[in-house]
Structure formats: C-alpha cells, structure tokens
Enzyme design. Structure first.
Site, short mmCIF file in Angstrom:
data_model
loop_
_atom_site.label_atom_id
_atom_site.label_comp_id
_atom_site.label_asym_id
_atom_site.label_seq_id
_atom_site.Cartn_x
_atom_site.Cartn_y
_atom_site.Cartn_z
N ARG A 93 84.33 51.36 50.71
CA ARG A 93 84.21 52.70 51.29
C ARG A 93 82.91 52.85 52.07
O ARG A 93 82.83 53.64 53.00
CB ARG A 93 84.29 53.76 50.19
CG ARG A 93 84.53 55.15 50.77
CD ARG A 93 84.88 56.17 49.73
NE ARG A 93 85.32 57.40 50.35
CZ ARG A 93 85.53 58.53 49.69
NH1 ARG A 93 85.35 58.57 48.38
NH2 ARG A 93 85.93 59.61 50.32
N THR A 133 89.88 52.51 46.69
CA THR A 133 88.49 52.33 47.06
C THR A 133 87.61 53.06 46.06
O THR A 133 88.11 53.74 45.16
CB THR A 133 88.22 52.84 48.49
OG1 THR A 133 86.95 52.36 48.94
CG2 THR A 133 88.23 54.37 48.56
N CYS A 134 86.29 52.93 46.24
CA CYS A 134 85.34 53.59 45.35
C CYS A 134 85.15 55.06 45.74
O CYS A 134 85.37 55.44 46.89
CB CYS A 134 83.99 52.89 45.38
SG CYS A 134 84.02 51.18 44.82
N THR A 135 84.73 55.86 44.79
CA THR A 135 84.42 57.26 45.04
C THR A 135 83.45 57.75 43.97
O THR A 135 83.43 57.18 42.87
CB THR A 135 85.72 58.12 45.03
OG1 THR A 135 85.47 59.39 45.62
CG2 THR A 135 86.27 58.33 43.64
N TYR A 193 83.55 55.67 40.37
CA TYR A 193 84.96 55.92 40.11
C TYR A 193 85.83 55.25 41.18
O TYR A 193 85.32 54.66 42.14
CB TYR A 193 85.25 57.43 40.10
CG TYR A 193 84.50 58.19 39.04
CD1 TYR A 193 84.88 58.11 37.69
CD2 TYR A 193 83.40 59.00 39.36
CE1 TYR A 193 84.19 58.81 36.71
CE2 TYR A 193 82.71 59.70 38.38
CZ TYR A 193 83.11 59.60 37.07
OH TYR A 193 82.42 60.29 36.10
#
Length: 291
Positions: free
Chosen positions: A188, A255-257, A264
């Site tokens: 991301r 993807t990452c968040t 997360y």
C-alpha cells in the site's frame, strides 16, 4: 606608582577572573554544553529519519516501478512473439467448467510435468514463484491503472512493484480454473504502492485480469476495511467474511491498513461475471474503455 603601591591596589581591587566576568558558575556552563550537544544529536536524528522516510516512500517506489515496467515489457514481448502462455487459459463455457475430467484444468486432471496440483478450490499447473501471470486492471484506482501479476507474496516479489499471487496458506486458484479464489497482495505504501488506493473500490466496481489470450472480468461484491493480519480466512477458497457460501470463481485483493502502517489488513472480494476472448488488437473490454 611604586611596586608596593601597585600591590596594595591590586589587593584592594582584585582583577576579575573568568568566573567573575561571566557571572556563570562552571556547572551551568557544562549543562548548556550538554544541551547543545543533545540538540545537535536530535537534528541529526531528524535528518536521518527524514532520509529513511524518503527512501521508504519515494525511492523504493522509483526502483519498484522501474523493475515492474521492465518485467511488464518482457512479458508482453513474449506474448507478441507467440511464446508459451503461463498456463492454457480456459473459460466458463470450456470443458473444465463443464466438468470434463480430461480438461487441462479440470479437478483431478493430469498436469504437464507432474501430477495434479491443488489450487484454492481448483486445480492447475503449479507456476514457479516470480512467474508472470498477466496484468490487473482496476478502473476505480485510475483510468490507466495496470499492475503486473506475478506468482508469490514473499517480500522480494512484492518489493518489485507487482501484485503477488498467494501460494500460502492457501494456494490461489488461477482465473482459468473451474473454481477457486484468485487471491492477490500488493504494497500500500512504498515499493510501488500498487494497492495504495484499494479503499477506493466499492460494490459493483469492475476488476479485470488480462492474460495472453483472455480478459477475465470480475465485479466487486464486498469489502473488508480492516481485519487482523493473522486472518488467513480472507484468502481461503471460499473467503471468510466475503458473504460467499459456496465455491465459485472469485478474486481477492489484499493490502495493509491504515496507510503507512502494516498493523491490519483490508480485503476486496469480487466474483467472475464474464470471460472475453482476446482479439488481434488486444481490445480492452468495455469496463476499461468507459470514462
């Protein structure tokens, strides 16, 4: 003035020493020196952190984009030269979809060079890590948005600015498989940041996978804004939390968040709605020609 007079005068009015002239005790001077050194160290640390952030969020993008562009050109050149496709592509109306046990991608069918290889709900030839599969097109993330798809989600593969195909904990099915989940991951932020705007996708948005001879058109059915990074169910053959209750032909993007963190994971799920044959001009499907 005689020497004796000078001595008396000096005794009565002594000349100020360094401490008397400055009015600062030696301890305070040392404290100021320590504070000055600390300030310089903080400035240096700030510069180092700034350079690190620049490297992580900009220079890695530059390197990844260069690598992905070269690999993309190489894959397209191989297609134009008539080189072998990553896998023989099928379609919903093909023999694999009709349950022909002798079809190349039918469950239990023999695989060239070996035995049957289980996919996420389907079967097909196992591709080596790093193999180019095709291209991902997502209009919601930009009109000309295109990402090279490669096998593998290891750090080295994703660092090259691609969308990687999951090989574990579930081996993703391929778009041409009779059923399964074509699960992908990408960074991301940094390393190309190909899924930076993944949160822009909403229900009904198209997702298109381009291979040498087919266009696979999916529609977003649901999204998951946030889940733990240990939630492997989101890339299962029937993805957990997606709303799907039975096997089908699915796609998952992860993807990452939140942005600039890896705390997360987020996911977008879609299902296959159509497969278009590739013409000589590689004319994109209508979903990629709108707007």
């Amino acid at each position: 003035m005689t020497q004796e007079t000078e001595a008396v005068a000096e005794e009565a009015f002594p000349q100020p020493g360094p401490q008397a002239r400055t009015g600062r005790p030696p301890r305070r001077g040392r404290a100021l020196a320590v504070l000055g050194l600390l300030g310089e160290l903080l400035i240096t640390l700030g510069l180092v952190l700034g350079l690190f952030v620049t490297y992580s969020l900009w220079w890695t993008d530059v390197l990844a984009d260069r690598s992905a562009a070269a690999a993309s050109d190489q894959l397209r050149d191989s297609w134009a030269a008539g080189g072998p496709a990553a896998l023989p592509s099928g379609s919903p109306s093909g023999p694999a979809a009709q349950g022909d046990p002798n079809a190349p991608n039918a469950p239990g069918a023999p695989v060239p060079g070996g035995g049957p290889t289980s996919g996420a709900g389907g079967t097909g030839t196992a591709l080596a890590a790093g193999t180019g599969v095709g291209f991902l097109h997502v209009p919601a993330m930009g009109r000309n948005y295109q990402v090279l798809i490669r096998m593998g989600t290891d750090a080295d593969t994703l660092a090259e600015g691609v969308a990687g195909v999951y090989e574990q904990p579930y081996r993703a099915a391929m778009p041409w498989d009779a059923s399964g989940n074509f699960a992908l991951a990408a960074h991301r932020d940094g390393h190309g940041a190909k899924f930076h705007d993944l949160d822009a996708l909403h229900k009904g948005d198209p997702i298109v996978v381009e291979t040498r001879d087919k266009w696979y058109v999916y529609r977003v059915d649901s999204t998951l804004p946030e889940t733990t990074k240990f939630d492997t169910g989101i890339v299962a053959p029937v993805p957990k939390g997606s709303g799907y209750t039975e096997p089908g032909r699915y796609i998952t993007l992860t993807t990452c968040t939140p942005v600039y963190t890896s705390r997360y994971r987020m996911a977008v799920w879609g299902s296959l709605v159509r497969v278009d044959d590739m013409d000589a001009k590689r004319t994109p499907p209508a979903e990629l020609r709108r707007g």
